[in-house]
Design an enzyme around this catalytic site. Structure first.
Site, PDB file in Angstrom:
ATOM      1  N   TRP A 101      -5.344   5.853  -3.567  1.00  0.00           N
ATOM      2  CA  TRP A 101      -4.387   4.759  -3.382  1.00  0.00           C
ATOM      3  C   TRP A 101      -3.528   4.539  -4.613  1.00  0.00           C
ATOM      4  O   TRP A 101      -2.324   4.289  -4.513  1.00  0.00           O
ATOM      5  CB  TRP A 101      -5.080   3.486  -2.926  1.00  0.00           C
ATOM      6  CG  TRP A 101      -5.486   3.575  -1.488  1.00  0.00           C
ATOM      7  CD1 TRP A 101      -6.752   3.607  -0.994  1.00  0.00           C
ATOM      8  CD2 TRP A 101      -4.614   3.702  -0.348  1.00  0.00           C
ATOM      9  NE1 TRP A 101      -6.719   3.727   0.381  1.00  0.00           N
ATOM     10  CE2 TRP A 101      -5.430   3.795   0.795  1.00  0.00           C
ATOM     11  CE3 TRP A 101      -3.222   3.756  -0.181  1.00  0.00           C
ATOM     12  CZ2 TRP A 101      -4.904   3.922   2.090  1.00  0.00           C
ATOM     13  CZ3 TRP A 101      -2.698   3.882   1.106  1.00  0.00           C
ATOM     14  CH2 TRP A 101      -3.542   3.963   2.212  1.00  0.00           C
ATOM     15  N   ASP A 168      -3.496  -4.064  -6.833  1.00  0.00           N
ATOM     16  CA  ASP A 168      -3.626  -3.791  -5.408  1.00  0.00           C
ATOM     17  C   ASP A 168      -5.078  -4.101  -5.050  1.00  0.00           C
ATOM     18  O   ASP A 168      -5.987  -3.352  -5.408  1.00  0.00           O
ATOM     19  CB  ASP A 168      -3.299  -2.322  -5.112  1.00  0.00           C
ATOM     20  CG  ASP A 168      -3.599  -1.937  -3.657  1.00  0.00           C
ATOM     21  OD1 ASP A 168      -4.000  -2.817  -2.874  1.00  0.00           O
ATOM     22  OD2 ASP A 168      -3.421  -0.743  -3.320  1.00  0.00           O
ATOM     23  N   LYS A 192      -8.352  -5.119   5.770  1.00  0.00           N
ATOM     24  CA  LYS A 192      -9.670  -4.691   5.307  1.00  0.00           C
ATOM     25  C   LYS A 192     -10.669  -5.859   5.342  1.00  0.00           C
ATOM     26  O   LYS A 192     -11.824  -5.666   5.615  1.00  0.00           O
ATOM     27  CB  LYS A 192      -9.590  -4.129   3.891  1.00  0.00           C
ATOM     28  CG  LYS A 192      -8.467  -3.111   3.681  1.00  0.00           C
ATOM     29  CD  LYS A 192      -8.797  -1.731   4.240  1.00  0.00           C
ATOM     30  CE  LYS A 192      -7.588  -0.819   4.384  1.00  0.00           C
ATOM     31  NZ  LYS A 192      -6.881  -0.511   3.158  1.00  0.00           N
TER      32      LYS A 192
HETATM   33  C1  LIG Z   1      -5.538   0.380   2.984  1.00  0.00           C
HETATM   34  C2  LIG Z   1      -5.025   0.366   1.611  1.00  0.00           C
HETATM   35  C3  LIG Z   1      -3.649   0.410   1.341  1.00  0.00           C
HETATM   36  C4  LIG Z   1      -2.604   0.584   2.422  1.00  0.00           C
HETATM   37  O1  LIG Z   1      -2.484  -0.493   3.235  1.00  0.00           O
HETATM   38  P1  LIG Z   1      -1.376  -0.465   4.421  1.00  0.00           P
HETATM   39  O2  LIG Z   1      -1.512  -1.821   4.987  1.00  0.00           O
HETATM   40  O3  LIG Z   1      -1.775   0.635   5.342  1.00  0.00           O
HETATM   41  O4  LIG Z   1      -0.075  -0.221   3.819  1.00  0.00           O
HETATM   42  C5  LIG Z   1      -3.245   0.347   0.028  1.00  0.00           C
HETATM   43  N1  LIG Z   1      -4.131   0.237  -0.978  1.00  0.00           N
HETATM   44  C6  LIG Z   1      -5.459   0.205  -0.758  1.00  0.00           C
HETATM   45  C7  LIG Z   1      -6.394   0.090  -1.907  1.00  0.00           C
HETATM   46  C8  LIG Z   1      -5.949   0.264   0.545  1.00  0.00           C
HETATM   47  O5  LIG Z   1      -7.258   0.230   0.775  1.00  0.00           O
END
Ligand SMILES: *Cc1c(COP(=O)(O)O)cnc(C)c1O
Length: 355
Positions: A101, A168, A192
């Site tokens: 990521w 993030d 998530k």
């Molecule tokens: C799932 C995830 C993303 C991407 O999320 P989207 O909603 O699909 O854009 C980005 N960073 C991390 C750490 C993730 O787990």
């Protein structure tokens, strides 16, 4: 019948939330309409929306100088949007390339600005994280990925640096405390731990809410902050469920409760992995994720058989990410201990049958 859902995202949501949504699906709060059919300017929706923002602020522990925004596009859009809003022409951001990521965040930021890698986990196959960092340039901020969803590693604490952090937090959002006093922006996709997919919850510190006339209005955080996240028609259904999940979290005891629960669930599962010679996890034990537990059997064929047989027994979503293979159990907030117990029982049984 509900199965045990270990999917990495979109993922399991609390059953009580789904049932409450089901009960009011065709007639929300005596409006005679479903939440999906109501105007985003109606009082019924605005109240849900406002409450979701307030709950997000309260539960996250974000101080008052952070503005919570609900933005379409998920976390992937924030890779670029955070860089667009925080980097001027001569600025450079830093990033810890901790996994898949972070790598995506880096690629996106470099399409709209400049970001440099100050620590690269690729040489160790993304199995460890830096404890401390020396930044050798006047970077504008440091981007960190609090939990690497695919590689199964997580910062238990964030390295001390003298620049603001952009985090993030997608895959451990609301399951841990964050160092707010050191952050400029915290963002995450909600799918998530918090809601269905397609929405990002972004906290922007007020002094970063500037207008950027060179950007389309839509890409300025300020536009959404000024409009209280109603600049465009928002994903109302997601926000409605986010509201419900946040209420559920608050009733359970908030982040403290979920942080402890994540610790308990993951400790138990790692003990099962370490306790049987059959399974292994290569992540530096100091940085093993409490949310996404990756593991392998002795062979790729057995990994595949494991995921297939587990699914037949109601244990869903255990296949590792397509880029790394292996197995992965995601232990998000709504996943209950009884699911971890069921997985461990299956792991014991599978190992006995395949040694
Ligand atoms: C799932 C995830 C993303 C991407 O999320 P989207 O909603 O699909 O854009 C980005 N960073 C991390 C750490 C993730 O787990």
């Amino acid at each position: 019948m509900r199965i045990h859902n270990f999917c990495a995202g979109p993922c399991t949501l609390p059953l009580s939330v789904l049932e409450a949504a089901q009960a009011e699906l065709t007639n929300f709060a005596d409006t005679g309409m479903s939440m999906m059919e109501i105007s985003h300017r109606s009082q019924a929706f605005m109240q849900i929306h406002e409450e979701a923002l307030q709950l997000a602020q309260r539960l996250s522990g974000a101080p008052e100088q952070f503005k919570p925004l609900l933005l379409p596009g998920g976390a992937s859009q924030q890779f670029a949007m955070s860089a667009q809003n925080l980097l001027g022409n001569n600025d450079i951001a830093a990033i810890v390339k901790s996994g898949i990521w972070a790598k995506k965040a880096l690629q996106e930021a470099n399409r709209v600005g400049r970001m440099e890698v100050v620590w690269d986990g690729a040489i160790n196959d993304y199995t460890t994280l830096p404890e401390s960092l020396e930044l050798e340039k006047p970077f504008s901020y440091l981007h960190l990925t609090s939990n690497e969803t695919v590689n199964g590693l997580q910062f238990p604490v964030f390295p001390e640096v003298d620049v603001p952090l952009v985090i993030d937090a997608s895959s451990d959002y609301f399951s841990r405390e964050l160092p707010w006093e050191r952050c400029a922006v915290v963002y995450g996709g909600v799918q998530k731990n918090l809601a269905p997919s397609g929405l990002a919850l972004v906290f922007v510190r007020e002094d970063y809410l500037e207008d950027h006339p060179e950007l389309a209005k839509f890409y300025c955080y300020k536009t959404h902050a000024d409009a209280n996240s109603l600049y465009n028609t928002p994903p109302t259904w997601q926000i409605y469920l986010l509201n419900k999940v946040l209420h559920w979290m608050e009733e359970k005891g908030g982040i403290t409760y979920f942080a402890d629960y994540a610790q308990e669930k993951s400790t138990k599962l790692y003990a099962a992995i370490d306790g049987l010679d059959f399974y292994h996890n290569d992540v530096d034990p100091r940085y093993r994720s409490t949310m996404n537990v990756i593991f392998r059997t002795p062979s790729q064929d057995l990994d595949i058989a494991f995921a297939r047989e587990a699914e037949a027994q109601g244990l869903n979503g255990l296949k590792g990410h397509r880029s790394v293979g292996g197995l992965r159990a995601s232990l998000y907030n709504a996943l209950e201990m009884r699911s971890v117990d069921a997985l461990i029982d299956f792991m014991n049984d599978f190992a006995t049958r395949h040694v």
